[in-house]
Motif scaffolding. Sequence first.
Motif, PDB file in Angstrom:
ATOM      1  N   PRO A 668       0.813  -1.222   0.000  1.00  0.00           N
ATOM      2  CA  PRO A 668       0.000   0.000   0.000  1.00  0.00           C
ATOM      3  C   PRO A 668       0.844   1.268   0.000  1.00  0.00           C
ATOM      4  O   PRO A 668       0.432   2.283  -0.569  1.00  0.00           O
ATOM      5  N   LEU A 669       2.004   1.229   0.644  1.00  0.00           N
ATOM      6  CA  LEU A 669       2.895   2.394   0.638  1.00  0.00           C
ATOM      7  C   LEU A 669       3.325   2.716  -0.786  1.00  0.00           C
ATOM      8  O   LEU A 669       3.280   3.879  -1.225  1.00  0.00           O
ATOM      9  N   ILE A 670       3.734   1.694  -1.521  1.00  0.00           N
ATOM     10  CA  ILE A 670       4.141   1.894  -2.911  1.00  0.00           C
ATOM     11  C   ILE A 670       2.963   2.386  -3.747  1.00  0.00           C
ATOM     12  O   ILE A 670       3.095   3.305  -4.570  1.00  0.00           O
ATOM     13  N   SER A 671       1.794   1.776  -3.532  1.00  0.00           N
ATOM     14  CA  SER A 671       0.612   2.171  -4.300  1.00  0.00           C
ATOM     15  C   SER A 671       0.252   3.630  -4.041  1.00  0.00           C
ATOM     16  O   SER A 671      -0.126   4.358  -4.973  1.00  0.00           O
ATOM     17  N   TYR A 672       0.380   4.084  -2.801  1.00  0.00           N
ATOM     18  CA  TYR A 672       0.041   5.472  -2.478  1.00  0.00           C
ATOM     19  C   TYR A 672       0.996   6.440  -3.171  1.00  0.00           C
ATOM     20  O   TYR A 672       0.566   7.456  -3.732  1.00  0.00           O
ATOM     21  N   ILE A 673       2.281   6.139  -3.142  1.00  0.00           N
ATOM     22  CA  ILE A 673       3.258   7.021  -3.790  1.00  0.00           C
ATOM     23  C   ILE A 673       3.022   7.058  -5.293  1.00  0.00           C
ATOM     24  O   ILE A 673       3.108   8.113  -5.933  1.00  0.00           O
ATOM     25  N   GLU A 674       2.704   5.903  -5.884  1.00  0.00           N
ATOM     26  CA  GLU A 674       2.378   5.882  -7.312  1.00  0.00           C
ATOM     27  C   GLU A 674       1.152   6.742  -7.603  1.00  0.00           C
ATOM     28  O   GLU A 674       1.098   7.444  -8.619  1.00  0.00           O
ATOM     29  N   SER A 675       0.169   6.707  -6.705  1.00  0.00           N
ATOM     30  CA  SER A 675      -1.041   7.504  -6.913  1.00  0.00           C
ATOM     31  C   SER A 675      -0.738   8.993  -6.873  1.00  0.00           C
ATOM     32  O   SER A 675      -1.295   9.766  -7.662  1.00  0.00           O
ATOM     33  N   LEU A 676       0.142   9.409  -5.963  1.00  0.00           N
ATOM     34  CA  LEU A 676       0.540  10.818  -5.943  1.00  0.00           C
ATOM     35  C   LEU A 676       1.239  11.206  -7.243  1.00  0.00           C
ATOM     36  O   LEU A 676       1.022  12.294  -7.786  1.00  0.00           O
ATOM     37  N   HIS A 677       2.082  10.311  -7.747  1.00  0.00           N
ATOM     38  CA  HIS A 677       2.779  10.599  -9.006  1.00  0.00           C
ATOM     39  C   HIS A 677       1.785  10.711 -10.163  1.00  0.00           C
ATOM     40  O   HIS A 677       1.910  11.607 -11.013  1.00  0.00           O
ATOM     41  N   HIS A 678       0.801   9.815 -10.199  1.00  0.00           N
ATOM     42  CA  HIS A 678      -0.178   9.875 -11.288  1.00  0.00           C
ATOM     43  C   HIS A 678      -1.053  11.122 -11.164  1.00  0.00           C
ATOM     44  O   HIS A 678      -1.535  11.661 -12.158  1.00  0.00           O
ATOM     45  N   PRO A 718       9.253   8.181 -13.515  1.00  0.00           N
ATOM     46  CA  PRO A 718      10.150   9.356 -13.528  1.00  0.00           C
ATOM     47  C   PRO A 718       9.871  10.274 -12.351  1.00  0.00           C
ATOM     48  O   PRO A 718       8.771  10.311 -11.791  1.00  0.00           O
ATOM     49  N   LYS A 719      10.905  11.007 -11.951  1.00  0.00           N
ATOM     50  CA  LYS A 719      10.785  12.063 -10.952  1.00  0.00           C
ATOM     51  C   LYS A 719      10.389  11.545  -9.567  1.00  0.00           C
ATOM     52  O   LYS A 719       9.729  12.239  -8.795  1.00  0.00           O
ATOM     53  N   ILE A 720      10.785  10.311  -9.262  1.00  0.00           N
ATOM     54  CA  ILE A 720      10.626   9.774  -7.918  1.00  0.00           C
ATOM     55  C   ILE A 720      12.017   9.578  -7.340  1.00  0.00           C
ATOM     56  O   ILE A 720      12.841   8.845  -7.889  1.00  0.00           O
ATOM     57  N   VAL A 721      12.291  10.223  -6.228  1.00  0.00           N
ATOM     58  CA  VAL A 721      13.595  10.140  -5.564  1.00  0.00           C
ATOM     59  C   VAL A 721      13.398   9.443  -4.224  1.00  0.00           C
ATOM     60  O   VAL A 721      12.521   9.830  -3.454  1.00  0.00           O
ATOM     61  N   VAL A 722      14.178   8.400  -3.971  1.00  0.00           N
ATOM     62  CA  VAL A 722      14.126   7.697  -2.693  1.00  0.00           C
ATOM     63  C   VAL A 722      15.446   7.911  -1.980  1.00  0.00           C
ATOM     64  O   VAL A 722      16.509   7.581  -2.505  1.00  0.00           O
ATOM     65  N   THR A 723      15.387   8.505  -0.802  1.00  0.00           N
ATOM     66  CA  THR A 723      16.594   8.752  -0.027  1.00  0.00           C
ATOM     67  C   THR A 723      16.357   8.279   1.404  1.00  0.00           C
ATOM     68  O   THR A 723      15.215   8.081   1.825  1.00  0.00           O
ATOM     69  N   SER A 724      17.431   8.092   2.138  1.00  0.00           N
ATOM     70  CA  SER A 724      17.310   7.594   3.499  1.00  0.00           C
ATOM     71  C   SER A 724      18.063   8.510   4.458  1.00  0.00           C
ATOM     72  O   SER A 724      19.092   9.094   4.103  1.00  0.00           O
TER      73      SER A 724
END
Length: 737
Positions: A668-678, A718-724
Amino acid sequence: MLLRQVGREWGRVSAEPDAWRSALPVDPDVGSYPEPAQIVPARFGRFVKIAPLVGVPGRGGARGREREAAGRAAQARDTALPGGFSTRVRRAVLGAPLRSTAIARERMRKLVALPVLSADALSSVAYGPEALITVLVLAGTAGLAYSAPVALAIVFLMLAVGVSYRQTIRAYPHGGGSYIVATDNLGRVPGLVAAAGLMTDYILTVAVSVSSGMAAVTSALPGLSDDVVLIGVLVIAVLLAGNLRGVRQAGALFAAPTYAFILAIAVLVAFGLYHAAGRGFEPVPTPPPHAAEGVGLLLVMRAFASGSTAMTGIEAISNAVPAFKPESWRNARTTLSWMIGLLVAMFAGTMAMVHLEGVVPRSRETVLSQLAHRSFGDGGLYVFTQAATALVLLLAANTAYNDFPRVLFLLARDNHAPRIFTRLGDRLAFSNGIILLSVAAAVVYVAFEGRTDALIPLYAVGVFLAFTLSQSGMVVHWWRRRDRHWRKSLCFNATGALLSALVFVTAGITKFTEGAWVAILAVAGFLLVTTRIRRYYDRVGAALRLRPQTIEIPSGTLPPPPETCAPARAAPPRRAAGEGAAPGDGADSEAEDTPEEIRHLSVVPVDALHQASMRALAYAASLQQPVLALHVSPSDEDAERFREAWLLWGDHLPLRIVVSPYRAIVAPLISYIESLHHQRPDLTITVIIPEIVVRHWWHRALQSPLAGRLRRALRHLPKIVVTSVPFHVQDGRRPNL
């Protein structure tokens, strides 16, 4: 409280909460998952399709519909991107990742639940009686004379343990496995010992079921005897692939082998009794066996312990009470009674036929095959009996693939096992637990050369260790509660505990040199490892605990500038494939030439409010860009608890809670981030992960590699940055600031 103190410090340096909310360039409410009651699985599937999180239907008017359509088009294009060779092979074998699916809990009728949950117990009739006779025949004809008394003692044990588990179902209507019951009533260490017994049982269930199934096959096809190890390993590999793919156990398809086996044994016993009646039930003389040892108490107890393996799998129904239709506990008790009745009838009938037909074990043919040969010859009924036996044994092996990962999940949830065992794979199964079970079962199977008689001594130890602790826990449960009929329930459970302990001690002593020492050593090693893992997680938890002297707050944050953080206009829809842009070229979404043209949003996944998450939130806020905190909760109750903690902290940043009632957190975390991108393809979304950095390399397996999983899952967008944001822990005791 510390949270309130941290919140006051945040309030001194941070902008007002309303300023952060107005700065968001997206609508954080992108939809929700349906209620569990609304999810209905397909007839032969365990998964159901649900709408992706791309927007809330009916909101936003025409512009909202345009944005939703653009999001769906972008999602279709993103998912069409080709993968590497390994990805294509993985999808060919296991199927495509179920990105828009959820596990649906199936509610089973009693007639479906009986064969599905009883396969392990009923299939043990294929090897339990033979294990008993194999020990008694060592004393020749004099030893075989004890087969009837020993079988009657095992029947009494079946009835006693079955009645005991009826009490367990009444006390634990939401599922009461040995680990849960022992932990609740006896404490942590007995619970871990029970879990060790269970996991040993499940590993040996796969190995013994496959070896017994291969014995049934080679009895009908002796030419395959030399390849039994190789074929057995291939069968385990097929079970591994099927369970990783998400094969469901329930339904008519998986109920058929159990009912076929019940029918085969019933017909076999009926034919045998008919033939025996023709000769006045006079037993056929057995071939004169060569006595290798004398009759004694030790021999009889060994036979009793070996034959008791016919009881494996009895606790499966008490584990799966929530899977029944309402009233769940009542239907589960009824199904357990049916199972015990069938098990007693099939075991007693098989032992009666062994006595009447004078059958003794052979190296190249099972006892059940010999009985079928005498009753049916080589015709179709013999083939049906052997095929049904092999199929139900494979189904019994598959039963362990549901229960073993579940116990590992409970252990990992309680910090006694690495947290990777709480993860669901691409096909929404506990992939890591399934792989571990397959590897362990294959190693055991190969080490003992696929011989059932060599595996049985290991089997009884784990099974009856779990039975003993579970029933002892129930004795304590009734003594503490003392509700209606508690004395009767306590008496039943005490009897089950005493008899199970008797079998466990007998198996441990009489079969110690035959291989039981391996199971005992495995239990001790499991207890050592799980306690060390729990100690490590406790130390890390202490390091993560909030302290007044190490409060994490942003340094001098300011509201984001109006020109960059005011709610932006809806971005123009991305061109779909075939509309002037090749799929995946990103020409319209990654065309910024200057820093001023880049619009930001920081998303911070937060599982709990501790030192690491506070550091990540402080880092995100200090960037002076819009920030959205995201919490994925497995239930409404957990979500409410987190919301209360967030409000106690001060609600300084926008928060979105996604309730995922399907046990999955990362998906669900991945799905939510994808939804924001879309929703906003023009937006640069930075996902900021709080990451715990440990000192020793062997501790890395105990941490969930969330950042790496997110990078792999989101790299096609595109335009998704993952940092820690690292949080260093020295020896699990204190942070390295």
